[in-house]
Design a protein around this motif. Structure first.
Motif, PDB file in Angstrom:
ATOM      1  N   THR A 174       0.784  -1.241   0.138  1.00 60.25           N
ATOM      2  CA  THR A 174       0.079  -0.141  -0.110  1.00 60.25           C
ATOM      3  C   THR A 174       0.916   1.385  -0.058  1.00 60.25           C
ATOM      4  O   THR A 174       0.577   2.146  -0.917  1.00 60.25           O
ATOM      5  CB  THR A 174      -0.923   0.096   1.166  1.00 60.25           C
ATOM      6  OG1 THR A 174      -1.674  -1.237   1.130  1.00 60.25           O
ATOM      7  CG2 THR A 174      -1.745   1.117   1.207  1.00 60.25           C
ATOM      8  N   MET A 175       1.807   1.175   0.988  1.00 62.95           N
ATOM      9  CA  MET A 175       2.802   2.408   1.012  1.00 62.95           C
ATOM     10  C   MET A 175       3.433   2.735  -0.384  1.00 62.95           C
ATOM     11  O   MET A 175       3.651   3.748  -0.833  1.00 62.95           O
ATOM     12  CB  MET A 175       3.845   2.130   2.044  1.00 62.95           C
ATOM     13  CG  MET A 175       4.626   3.294   2.235  1.00 62.95           C
ATOM     14  SD  MET A 175       6.124   2.908   3.227  1.00 62.95           S
ATOM     15  CE  MET A 175       7.058   1.650   2.105  1.00 62.95           C
ATOM     16  N   SER A 176       3.860   1.614  -1.073  1.00 62.48           N
ATOM     17  CA  SER A 176       4.919   1.792  -2.180  1.00 62.48           C
ATOM     18  C   SER A 176       3.789   2.252  -3.328  1.00 62.48           C
ATOM     19  O   SER A 176       4.267   3.362  -4.128  1.00 62.48           O
ATOM     20  CB  SER A 176       5.484   0.313  -2.593  1.00 62.48           C
ATOM     21  OG  SER A 176       6.145  -0.100  -1.719  1.00 62.48           O
ATOM     22  N   HIS A 177       2.476   1.839  -3.363  1.00 65.54           N
ATOM     23  CA  HIS A 177       1.685   2.434  -4.582  1.00 65.54           C
ATOM     24  C   HIS A 177       1.483   3.702  -4.170  1.00 65.54           C
ATOM     25  O   HIS A 177       1.212   4.503  -5.230  1.00 65.54           O
ATOM     26  CB  HIS A 177       0.220   1.483  -4.458  1.00 65.54           C
ATOM     27  CG  HIS A 177       0.584   0.142  -4.979  1.00 65.54           C
ATOM     28  ND1 HIS A 177       0.793   0.057  -6.668  1.00 65.54           N
ATOM     29  CD2 HIS A 177       0.417  -1.084  -4.707  1.00 65.54           C
ATOM     30  CE1 HIS A 177       0.732  -1.132  -6.855  1.00 65.54           C
ATOM     31  NE2 HIS A 177       0.708  -2.016  -5.712  1.00 65.54           N
ATOM     32  N   GLU A 178       1.055   4.112  -2.640  1.00 64.62           N
ATOM     33  CA  GLU A 178       0.853   5.704  -2.683  1.00 64.62           C
ATOM     34  C   GLU A 178       2.181   6.482  -2.951  1.00 64.62           C
ATOM     35  O   GLU A 178       1.596   7.608  -3.280  1.00 64.62           O
ATOM     36  CB  GLU A 178       0.492   5.671  -1.335  1.00 64.62           C
ATOM     37  CG  GLU A 178      -0.852   4.904  -0.626  1.00 64.62           C
ATOM     38  CD  GLU A 178      -1.961   5.913  -1.275  1.00 64.62           C
ATOM     39  OE1 GLU A 178      -1.829   7.027  -1.526  1.00 64.62           O
ATOM     40  OE2 GLU A 178      -2.807   5.037  -1.786  1.00 64.62           O
ATOM     41  N   LEU A 179       3.238   6.032  -2.837  1.00 62.54           N
ATOM     42  CA  LEU A 179       4.507   6.549  -3.252  1.00 62.54           C
ATOM     43  C   LEU A 179       4.740   6.847  -4.639  1.00 62.54           C
ATOM     44  O   LEU A 179       5.263   7.990  -5.146  1.00 62.54           O
ATOM     45  CB  LEU A 179       5.510   6.005  -2.484  1.00 62.54           C
ATOM     46  CG  LEU A 179       5.639   6.485  -0.969  1.00 62.54           C
ATOM     47  CD1 LEU A 179       6.727   5.710  -0.303  1.00 62.54           C
ATOM     48  CD2 LEU A 179       5.619   7.600  -0.471  1.00 62.54           C
ATOM     49  N   ARG A 180       4.483   5.893  -5.430  1.00 58.05           N
ATOM     50  CA  ARG A 180       4.624   5.656  -6.610  1.00 58.05           C
ATOM     51  C   ARG A 180       3.683   6.620  -7.488  1.00 58.05           C
ATOM     52  O   ARG A 180       4.248   7.315  -8.550  1.00 58.05           O
ATOM     53  CB  ARG A 180       4.428   4.230  -7.174  1.00 58.05           C
ATOM     54  CG  ARG A 180       5.044   4.062  -8.764  1.00 58.05           C
ATOM     55  CD  ARG A 180       5.198   2.623  -9.099  1.00 58.05           C
ATOM     56  NE  ARG A 180       4.123   1.851  -8.550  1.00 58.05           N
ATOM     57  CZ  ARG A 180       3.903   0.544  -9.178  1.00 58.05           C
ATOM     58  NH1 ARG A 180       5.125  -0.187  -9.558  1.00 58.05           N
ATOM     59  NH2 ARG A 180       2.722  -0.388  -8.842  1.00 58.05           N
TER      60      ARG A 180
END
Length: 389
Positions: free
Chosen positions: A162-168
């Motif tokens: 989730t964090m990675s998608h939000e940052l990407r």
């Protein structure tokens, strides 16, 4: 109040003496009960009376089934009859995990070992009862700990995803707009320094995006959610694309990049995107750890043993102690270049898992001060992995 007998093993008319048994009953390190062919208790050692809350005199003459739950008594009688029918066999022993009944009616798990013993006064049975409640508690605690660890891993993987998608998402916007500014799409930059600044912004954003993509892949792998699309692919074409992508970076650091390809067809069932990802990761590592003027070689070979993709460099090499665990998570080559080389120690682990998911394996050989060679080996024919896929 009842008082324990001074003798731990009864010698009354309804009991038998310890001398009638092959070994002294109190020499047995576990709780033990002795009963006859009719299931009548003839003796018990003090460990058993302590375990079940009886004194030995109260047990003498009682049915041995008294020591078991009501639901298990018929089965115990059946086992005893089976033993008697095989009395001529060489003293068989039965081992079971059952429940024993205490005098107060509570049940405890035990490890029961029962055997038939010929004595001077006839056939007898001995049944040792080892309290396994502690083992059950330990097993339960271990199971709960494992479940908690699994749940924590799943939660961690979901969080990373989730964090990675939000940052990407915002990073893609930063990269896109930095490229527009760099190419002066909407007009010239007001100062030449801005070109350097926006170039740094783009490079930094791409580096951060690469790290985030590694985290996403790691979360998919750890959560067993990785899916591949295997299809017959031209490996030479994939490697040529990798060379084109990485060549500018190699030249910017004054490194020589060689591509060695065989003649003939090199089609193989892989996921093209994932193989490209693995090879680019290996090439990037080679560039990080190769000094100016060094050489990086990307080679493809094919023979009866299968197909091999190799990335070799003339860089700093990897220490033997680090090489042993190089594919573990967060392990990085311990050199002076680590401070500036970047990376989280995830790339090689992800590359290994991706290669194995495509039916291949990955190995590394390295010599300090001379360089490193990473080999992706694929067998002549590979069954499609189970997660295809």
């Amino acid at each position: 109040m009842e008082k324990d007998s001074e003798q731990p093993f009864a010698t009354s008319a309804s009991g038998i003496s310890q001398t009638d048994l092959p070994i002294p009953i109190d020499a047995v390190p576990d709780p033990l009960v002795v009963f006859d062919a009719e299931g009548i208790i003839r003796g018990a050692n003090r460990l058993l009376t302590q375990l079940l809350g009886y004194n030995d005199s109260a047990l003498i003459g009682q049915p041995v089934e008294t020591l078991y739950p009501d639901a298990d008594r018929a089965a115990h009688r059946s086992v005893r009859q089976t033993f008697l029918s095989r009395a001529s066999d060489p003293m068989p022993t039965m081992h079971r995990e059952v429940f024993a009944r205490r005098r107060n009616g509570t049940l405890i798990p035990i490890e029961l070992s029962m055997m038939l013993v010929p004595t001077a006064v006839g056939v007898m049975f001995t049944a040792s009862m080892r309290d396994s409640s502690r083992h059950v508690e330990i097993e339960k605690a271990l199971t709960e700990a494992a479940d908690e660890a699994d749940a924590a891993n799943v939660a961690k993987s979901r969080f990373l995803g989730t964090m990675s998608h939000e940052l990407r998402t915002p990073l893609n916007a930063i990269i896109g707009f930095s490229e527009m500014i760099q190419h002066e799409t909407l007009g010239p930059l007001p100062h030449e320094k801005y070109a350097d600044y926006v170039r740094t912004i783009g490079v930094s954003a791409r580096h951060l995006l690469d790290l985030i993509n590694e985290l996403i892949d790691l979360s998919l792998i750890e959560d067993n959610s990785l899916r591949l699309k295997l299809e017959p692919s031209d490996i030479k074409e994939i490697l040529e694309e990798c060379r084109s992508v990485i060549e500018p970076k190699a030249h910017s650091q004054s490194l020589k990049l060689r591509l060695l390809l065989p003649t003939g067809q090199t089609a193989y069932p892989v996921d093209p995107q994932r193989l490209r990802q693995v090879v680019l990761n290996l090439l990037s590592n080679a560039i990080k750890f190769t000094d100016t003027g060094g050489t990086i070689t990307l080679a493809l070979s094919k023979d009866a043993t299968g197909m091999k993709v190799q990335v070799s460099d003339t860089g700093t090499g990897i220490a033997p102690a680090v090489l042993e665990n190089i594919f573990e998570l967060y392990v990085r080559s311990e050199t002076d270049r680590n401070v500036t080389a970047g990376g989280l120690g995830i790339g090689l682990h992800v590359s290994k898992r991706l290669t194995e998911a495509m039916g291949g394996n990955i190995t590394i050989t390295s010599t300090l001060g001379e360089g490193t060679t990473v080999t992706l080996a694929f067998p002549p024919s590979t069954a499609i992995p189970a997660n295809e896929r």
